[in-house]
Design a protein around this motif. Structure first.
Motif, short mmCIF file in Angstrom:
data_model
loop_
_atom_site.label_atom_id
_atom_site.label_comp_id
_atom_site.label_asym_id
_atom_site.label_seq_id
_atom_site.Cartn_x
_atom_site.Cartn_y
_atom_site.Cartn_z
N SER A 48 -1.05 -24.29 -1.12
CA SER A 48 0.05 -24.40 -2.08
C SER A 48 1.20 -25.18 -1.45
O SER A 48 1.22 -25.40 -0.24
CB SER A 48 0.53 -22.98 -2.44
N TYR A 56 14.65 -13.40 5.89
CA TYR A 56 14.08 -14.75 5.91
C TYR A 56 14.79 -15.58 6.99
O TYR A 56 14.15 -16.24 7.81
CB TYR A 56 14.22 -15.38 4.53
N THR A 96 8.55 -25.19 -4.92
CA THR A 96 7.15 -24.86 -4.59
C THR A 96 6.87 -23.51 -5.25
O THR A 96 7.60 -23.10 -6.15
CB THR A 96 6.94 -24.77 -3.07
N1 LIG Z 1 10.09 -24.19 -0.72
C1 LIG Z 1 11.22 -24.16 -0.06
O1 LIG Z 1 12.30 -24.26 -0.66
C2 LIG Z 1 11.22 -24.04 1.43
C3 LIG Z 1 12.37 -24.37 2.13
C4 LIG Z 1 12.39 -24.26 3.51
C5 LIG Z 1 11.26 -23.87 4.20
N2 LIG Z 1 10.13 -23.52 3.50
C6 LIG Z 1 8.97 -23.11 4.28
O2 LIG Z 1 7.87 -23.93 3.98
C7 LIG Z 1 6.66 -23.22 4.23
C8 LIG Z 1 5.71 -23.39 3.06
O3 LIG Z 1 6.30 -22.74 1.93
P1 LIG Z 1 6.11 -23.25 0.43
O4 LIG Z 1 7.46 -23.41 -0.13
O5 LIG Z 1 5.15 -24.37 0.38
O6 LIG Z 1 5.50 -21.89 -0.21
P2 LIG Z 1 4.20 -21.59 -1.11
O7 LIG Z 1 4.35 -20.16 -1.49
O8 LIG Z 1 4.08 -22.60 -2.18
O9 LIG Z 1 3.00 -21.76 -0.07
C9 LIG Z 1 2.85 -20.86 1.01
C10 LIG Z 1 1.36 -20.73 1.35
O10 LIG Z 1 1.24 -19.79 2.43
C11 LIG Z 1 0.15 -18.91 2.14
N3 LIG Z 1 0.34 -17.61 2.77
C12 LIG Z 1 1.33 -16.72 2.57
N4 LIG Z 1 1.08 -15.59 3.23
C13 LIG Z 1 -0.13 -15.75 3.86
C14 LIG Z 1 -0.93 -14.92 4.68
N5 LIG Z 1 -0.59 -13.65 4.97
N6 LIG Z 1 -2.10 -15.42 5.13
C15 LIG Z 1 -2.48 -16.68 4.83
N7 LIG Z 1 -1.76 -17.51 4.04
C16 LIG Z 1 -0.60 -17.04 3.57
C17 LIG Z 1 0.18 -18.75 0.61
O11 LIG Z 1 -1.07 -18.28 0.12
C18 LIG Z 1 0.53 -20.17 0.18
O12 LIG Z 1 -0.62 -20.94 -0.05
C19 LIG Z 1 7.07 -21.78 4.51
O13 LIG Z 1 7.07 -21.54 5.90
C20 LIG Z 1 8.48 -21.71 3.96
O14 LIG Z 1 9.25 -20.70 4.57
C21 LIG Z 1 10.09 -23.61 2.14
#
Ligand SMILES: NC(=O)c1ccc[n+]([C@@H]2O[C@H](COP(=O)([O-])OP(=O)(O)OC[C@H]3O[C@@H](n4cnc5c(N)ncnc54)[C@H](O)[C@@H]3O)[C@@H](O)[C@H]2O)c1
Length: 264
Positions: free
Chosen positions: A16, A155, A190
């Motif tokens: 994702s 977080y 996302t």
């Molecule tokens: N979207 C934002 O605004 C944002 C901003 C800053 C940082 N981030 C970071 O980016 C990274 C990706 O996040 P995203 O926004 O793409 O989120 P998302 O929820 O779209 O994707 C996260 C993925 O991690 C997987 N995941 C979660 N827990 C899991 C587990 N226990 N075992 C295996 N897989 C697991 C989920 O199944 C998912 O596919 C994260 O570390 C998040 O903290 C996101």
């Protein structure tokens, strides 16, 4: 220009959001991929996308990063299939809003397990393989790693911890020729805020995006997945050979302005 076609890239949370975009970007460069996630259905979809996009080979590993044995199995299967590792992208992550008063200890354990412990464990297992390839690690932190957000305390604590981990492992692994960096995006659309329990009943995703659009001094847009992809392709490449221990902010100036800033 780095020839990623000869490289093996492991991406966690690949089913994702950023992980999916990162996997597809390396696939287009012809890399071999090890894609790790607990969401089997979407992981299979991303695997097919990556094969079509031009990846040399794709391994999909269904693994729950809260489970140590799953992490060990994911790394073992990767090395069994490819016999090398060049880039580890510690991307998987979960979000929970909440202050110190309204955060459950269940959330505490979950966020530290997925956002910190899993990345620590994957990195530890990757070191002997990255030493051979002079490879690198990229961690997904967040603007929250450097900003005091008392309403997202957990977080922020996990991302601050990951930033510390990035810098200390960059120092500790430098003699082995391994670089360790992080990218710290602000907010992007996302699925992270759509997950059950991420926001609680009093807060909607739309409210957050509406607020966040006003917090960036450079202007009203949120971060795009492509911004993160571009930063990761750069940090993973030989063009970044002088860079280690950085937490690269992708925030359109938000940290400079601080958490109370609002652009009219
Ligand atoms: N979207 C934002 O605004 C944002 C901003 C800053 C940082 N981030 C970071 O980016 C990274 C990706 O996040 P995203 O926004 O793409 O989120 P998302 O929820 O779209 O994707 C996260 C993925 O991690 C997987 N995941 C979660 N827990 C899991 C587990 N226990 N075992 C295996 N897989 C697991 C989920 O199944 C998912 O596919 C994260 O570390 C998040 O903290 C996101």
């Amino acid at each position: 220009m780095t020839d990623f076609a000869s490289k093996v890239i492991l991406v966690t949370g690949a089913a994702s959001g950023f992980g999916q975009a990162i996997a597809n970007a390396f696939a287009k460069k012809g890399a071999s991929l090890s894609l790790v996630d607990k969401d089997e259905e979407n992981l299979n979809k991303v695997t097919e996308q990556c094969k079509k996009a031009g990846a040399s080979k794709v391994l999909a590993v269904v693994a729950d990063l809260r489970v140590e044995d799953d992490i060990v199995r994911a790394m073992n299967e990767t090395i069994e299939m490819f016999d090398r590792l060049d880039v580890l992208v510690n991307n998987a992550g979960v979000f929970r809003t909440g202050s110190v008063e309204d955060t459950t200890m269940e959330s505490f354990d979950l966020l530290f397990a997925v956002n910190v412990k899993a990345h620590f464990h994957f990195t530890q297992l990757a070191v002997p393989h990255l030493e051979k390839t002079k490879g690198n690690v990229i961690n997904l932190t967040s603007i929250a790693s450097e900003m005091l957000l008392s309403t997202d305390i957990l977080y922020g604590m996990t991302k601050a911890s990951l930033t510390y981990f990035t810098k200390t492992t960059a120092l500790g692994l430098a003699e082995k020729g391994i670089r360790v960096n992080a990218v710290a995006p602000s907010v992007c659309r996302t699925n992270i805020l759509k997950r059950p329990d991420a926001l609680g009943p009093d807060l909607s995703e739309d409210e957050i995006f509406e607020f966040e659009e006003k917090t960036h001094p450079l202007g009203g847009v949120l971060i795009e997945k492509q911004d993160v992809v571009d930063a990761i392709l750069f940090l993973a490449s030989d063009s970044a050979r002088t860079i280690t221990g950085t937490n690269l902010l992708l925030d359109r100036g938000r940290l400079l302005a601080g958490p109370l800033y609002k652009r009219e």
